[in-house]
Design a protein around this motif. Sequence first.
Motif, PDB file in Angstrom:
ATOM      1  N   GLU A 176      52.414  49.687  38.704  1.00  0.00           N
ATOM      2  CA  GLU A 176      53.793  49.173  38.109  1.00  0.00           C
ATOM      3  C   GLU A 176      53.575  48.502  36.853  1.00  0.00           C
ATOM      4  O   GLU A 176      54.890  48.134  36.148  1.00  0.00           O
ATOM      5  CB  GLU A 176      54.589  48.536  39.328  1.00  0.00           C
ATOM      6  CG  GLU A 176      54.949  49.024  40.382  1.00  0.00           C
ATOM      7  CD  GLU A 176      55.767  50.216  40.095  1.00  0.00           C
ATOM      8  OE1 GLU A 176      56.914  49.996  39.393  1.00  0.00           O
ATOM      9  OE2 GLU A 176      55.601  51.380  40.858  1.00  0.00           O
ATOM     10  N   SER A 177      52.536  47.948  36.413  1.00  0.00           N
ATOM     11  CA  SER A 177      52.462  47.242  35.322  1.00  0.00           C
ATOM     12  C   SER A 177      50.772  47.327  34.912  1.00  0.00           C
ATOM     13  O   SER A 177      50.072  47.491  35.729  1.00  0.00           O
ATOM     14  CB  SER A 177      52.710  45.631  35.451  1.00  0.00           C
ATOM     15  OG  SER A 177      51.889  44.931  36.396  1.00  0.00           O
ATOM     16  N   ALA A 178      50.562  46.971  33.673  1.00  0.00           N
ATOM     17  CA  ALA A 178      49.203  47.160  33.138  1.00  0.00           C
ATOM     18  C   ALA A 178      48.664  45.835  33.855  1.00  0.00           C
ATOM     19  O   ALA A 178      47.340  46.082  34.224  1.00  0.00           O
ATOM     20  CB  ALA A 178      49.253  46.846  31.458  1.00  0.00           C
ATOM     21  N   VAL A 179      49.175  44.796  34.128  1.00  0.00           N
ATOM     22  CA  VAL A 179      48.330  43.656  34.483  1.00  0.00           C
ATOM     23  C   VAL A 179      47.993  43.987  36.101  1.00  0.00           C
ATOM     24  O   VAL A 179      46.860  43.791  36.513  1.00  0.00           O
ATOM     25  CB  VAL A 179      49.063  42.340  34.408  1.00  0.00           C
ATOM     26  CG1 VAL A 179      50.329  42.404  35.339  1.00  0.00           C
ATOM     27  CG2 VAL A 179      48.079  41.259  34.986  1.00  0.00           C
ATOM     28  N   ASP A 180      48.902  44.655  36.739  1.00  0.00           N
ATOM     29  CA  ASP A 180      48.587  45.050  38.169  1.00  0.00           C
ATOM     30  C   ASP A 180      47.375  46.164  38.144  1.00  0.00           C
ATOM     31  O   ASP A 180      46.611  45.991  39.189  1.00  0.00           O
ATOM     32  CB  ASP A 180      49.737  45.848  38.852  1.00  0.00           C
ATOM     33  CG  ASP A 180      51.080  44.643  39.240  1.00  0.00           C
ATOM     34  OD1 ASP A 180      50.559  43.586  39.216  1.00  0.00           O
ATOM     35  OD2 ASP A 180      52.051  45.292  39.364  1.00  0.00           O
ATOM     36  N   ALA A 181      47.361  47.024  37.329  1.00  0.00           N
ATOM     37  CA  ALA A 181      46.340  47.911  37.241  1.00  0.00           C
ATOM     38  C   ALA A 181      44.758  47.234  36.765  1.00  0.00           C
ATOM     39  O   ALA A 181      43.708  47.526  37.592  1.00  0.00           O
ATOM     40  CB  ALA A 181      46.520  48.813  36.189  1.00  0.00           C
ATOM     41  N   VAL A 182      44.787  46.167  35.974  1.00  0.00           N
ATOM     42  CA  VAL A 182      43.560  45.482  35.743  1.00  0.00           C
ATOM     43  C   VAL A 182      43.208  44.550  36.827  1.00  0.00           C
ATOM     44  O   VAL A 182      41.865  44.526  36.977  1.00  0.00           O
ATOM     45  CB  VAL A 182      43.973  44.642  34.198  1.00  0.00           C
ATOM     46  CG1 VAL A 182      42.826  43.683  33.915  1.00  0.00           C
ATOM     47  CG2 VAL A 182      44.197  45.729  33.291  1.00  0.00           C
ATOM     48  N   ALA A 183      43.873  44.097  37.422  1.00  0.00           N
ATOM     49  CA  ALA A 183      43.254  42.956  38.514  1.00  0.00           C
ATOM     50  C   ALA A 183      42.570  43.409  39.502  1.00  0.00           C
ATOM     51  O   ALA A 183      42.726  44.586  40.192  1.00  0.00           O
ATOM     52  CB  ALA A 183      44.824  42.393  39.256  1.00  0.00           C
ATOM     53  N   GLY A 184      41.479  43.122  39.620  1.00  0.00           N
ATOM     54  CA  GLY A 184      40.267  43.438  40.320  1.00  0.00           C
ATOM     55  C   GLY A 184      39.552  44.424  40.180  1.00  0.00           C
ATOM     56  O   GLY A 184      38.407  44.901  40.784  1.00  0.00           O
ATOM     57  N   SER A 185      39.655  45.086  38.945  1.00  0.00           N
ATOM     58  CA  SER A 185      39.103  46.139  38.368  1.00  0.00           C
ATOM     59  C   SER A 185      37.502  45.928  37.827  1.00  0.00           C
ATOM     60  O   SER A 185      37.251  44.739  37.360  1.00  0.00           O
ATOM     61  CB  SER A 185      39.697  47.098  37.407  1.00  0.00           C
ATOM     62  OG  SER A 185      41.155  47.677  37.944  1.00  0.00           O
ATOM     63  N   ASP A 186      36.624  46.888  38.217  1.00  0.00           N
ATOM     64  CA  ASP A 186      35.377  46.625  37.326  1.00  0.00           C
ATOM     65  C   ASP A 186      35.376  47.084  35.928  1.00  0.00           C
ATOM     66  O   ASP A 186      34.683  46.276  35.001  1.00  0.00           O
ATOM     67  CB  ASP A 186      34.330  47.489  38.029  1.00  0.00           C
ATOM     68  CG  ASP A 186      34.109  47.247  39.358  1.00  0.00           C
ATOM     69  OD1 ASP A 186      33.867  46.024  39.766  1.00  0.00           O
ATOM     70  OD2 ASP A 186      34.549  47.962  40.314  1.00  0.00           O
ATOM     71  N   VAL A 187      36.201  48.170  35.659  1.00  0.00           N
ATOM     72  CA  VAL A 187      36.084  48.886  34.427  1.00  0.00           C
ATOM     73  C   VAL A 187      37.580  49.023  33.797  1.00  0.00           C
ATOM     74  O   VAL A 187      38.471  49.362  34.637  1.00  0.00           O
ATOM     75  CB  VAL A 187      35.506  50.155  34.263  1.00  0.00           C
ATOM     76  CG1 VAL A 187      35.826  50.948  32.931  1.00  0.00           C
ATOM     77  CG2 VAL A 187      33.960  50.167  34.442  1.00  0.00           C
ATOM     78  N   VAL A 188      37.838  48.868  32.670  1.00  0.00           N
ATOM     79  CA  VAL A 188      39.176  48.708  32.066  1.00  0.00           C
ATOM     80  C   VAL A 188      39.116  49.484  30.890  1.00  0.00           C
ATOM     81  O   VAL A 188      38.536  49.177  30.072  1.00  0.00           O
ATOM     82  CB  VAL A 188      39.752  47.350  31.877  1.00  0.00           C
ATOM     83  CG1 VAL A 188      41.245  47.467  31.183  1.00  0.00           C
ATOM     84  CG2 VAL A 188      39.899  46.215  32.848  1.00  0.00           C
ATOM     85  N   ILE A 189      39.901  50.689  30.938  1.00  0.00           N
ATOM     86  CA  ILE A 189      40.003  51.853  29.962  1.00  0.00           C
ATOM     87  C   ILE A 189      41.390  51.604  29.228  1.00  0.00           C
ATOM     88  O   ILE A 189      42.510  51.973  29.868  1.00  0.00           O
ATOM     89  CB  ILE A 189      39.744  53.161  30.538  1.00  0.00           C
ATOM     90  CG1 ILE A 189      38.374  53.131  31.204  1.00  0.00           C
ATOM     91  CG2 ILE A 189      39.740  54.190  29.357  1.00  0.00           C
ATOM     92  CD1 ILE A 189      38.108  54.395  31.754  1.00  0.00           C
ATOM     93  N   CYS A 190      41.250  51.147  28.038  1.00  0.00           N
ATOM     94  CA  CYS A 190      42.575  51.366  27.354  1.00  0.00           C
ATOM     95  C   CYS A 190      42.644  52.545  26.256  1.00  0.00           C
ATOM     96  O   CYS A 190      41.826  52.659  25.441  1.00  0.00           O
ATOM     97  CB  CYS A 190      42.526  49.894  26.478  1.00  0.00           C
ATOM     98  SG  CYS A 190      42.170  48.423  27.300  1.00  0.00           S
ATOM     99  N   ALA A 191      43.485  53.068  26.478  1.00  0.00           N
ATOM    100  CA  ALA A 191      43.421  54.469  25.969  1.00  0.00           C
ATOM    101  C   ALA A 191      44.968  54.937  25.475  1.00  0.00           C
ATOM    102  O   ALA A 191      45.356  56.098  25.630  1.00  0.00           O
ATOM    103  CB  ALA A 191      42.974  55.524  26.758  1.00  0.00           C
ATOM    104  N   ALA A 192      45.793  53.927  25.098  1.00  0.00           N
ATOM    105  CA  ALA A 192      47.070  54.152  24.492  1.00  0.00           C
ATOM    106  C   ALA A 192      47.593  52.909  23.816  1.00  0.00           C
ATOM    107  O   ALA A 192      48.265  51.993  24.773  1.00  0.00           O
ATOM    108  CB  ALA A 192      48.110  54.601  25.890  1.00  0.00           C
TER     109      ALA A 192
END
Length: 265
Positions: A115-131
Motif C-alpha cells: 500500500e506504500s513504499a515504506v510498507d514494501a521496504v520494511a523487512g526487505s533484503d534488497v530494495v530496487i528503485c526503478a521509478a
Amino acid sequence: MGAKTIAGAWSKRQVSYLISLFDQDTAELVALMDGNSITGYRTAATSALAIDLLARAGAVTAAVIGSGFEAQKHVRALAAVRKLEAVRVFSPRPQSRARFASELADLGAAITPAESAVDAVAGSDVVICAARSYDETPTLLGDWLEPGMTVVSIGSTVPEQREVDTATIARADVIIADVFHEVLHETGDLLAAAADGIDATAKTASLADLVAKRHAGRQSGDQIVLYKSVGAGIQDLAVASMCADQAARRGLGAQLPIHIRPVTK
C-alpha cells in the motif's frame, strides 16, 4: 561497434531508442535493434550482478518501487541469480501493482502489492528503485532503511533527476557505481547530497573494481550498501551484439530490404 541514438518528442513525453551495430572489420551495417529493450536487459543484468556480489548470502526478500518495464526486468534478473523468498511492489496505482504481480507470477515467488513504499521496504533484503517521480521528489527515504539492506537505484541518471534522498546517501556504508565519475558528479541524488555537505567519494567504488575484487564491497552483514547505476553505452553495445549473434543463430529478426554499403576512403 555501433551507436545508440535517442530521439525525444518532449511535448508528448515519448522517446525512441535505436541501436545500430556495424561489423568491426568491414564497417558494414549488421543490425538495427530496439534500444529500449536492449537497455532494459542490460540495466537489469548489471544490477543483478551487483546485487549478487553485495547482498547478504542466501535467498532474498525484495522490495520494488515501481511496476513498469525496468522494474519487471530487474525482478526477473534477480531471480536468475538468487532465490526469491518474496517480492513486495509499490507504485501509485493499485492496478499497476496488480498487473506487476500477475505478469511475474511464473517466477513462483510470492509477489505482493504494497500500500506504500515504506510498507514494501520494511523487512526487505534488497530494495530496487526503478521509478523516479515526475516532480523529482525522492521515492526512497533513508529513514526507511534497515541494517543489512542492499539498495539499487537506476531511475535518476542526470543532474535534474532524484530517486533517493540525501539520508540514503548518508546512511550507505558503501556505494558502488557502474560509472564512477558520472554517478558522483552527474546524478541528482549525489549532487543533492554534496550540496548538503555529504561527500560520498571516499565510500564509493566502481562496479568494475568490485567485480575484479579490487574493492571488498559489503564488509559486514549489518552494512547498508547502495548500487547506483547510470548506464554506459558500451554495455548497450555489448548486449546488443550478443542478442544479434543469438538472433542470427536462431533465424530470428527481419532481413533489411536494402543494403547500406560502406564507403571506401
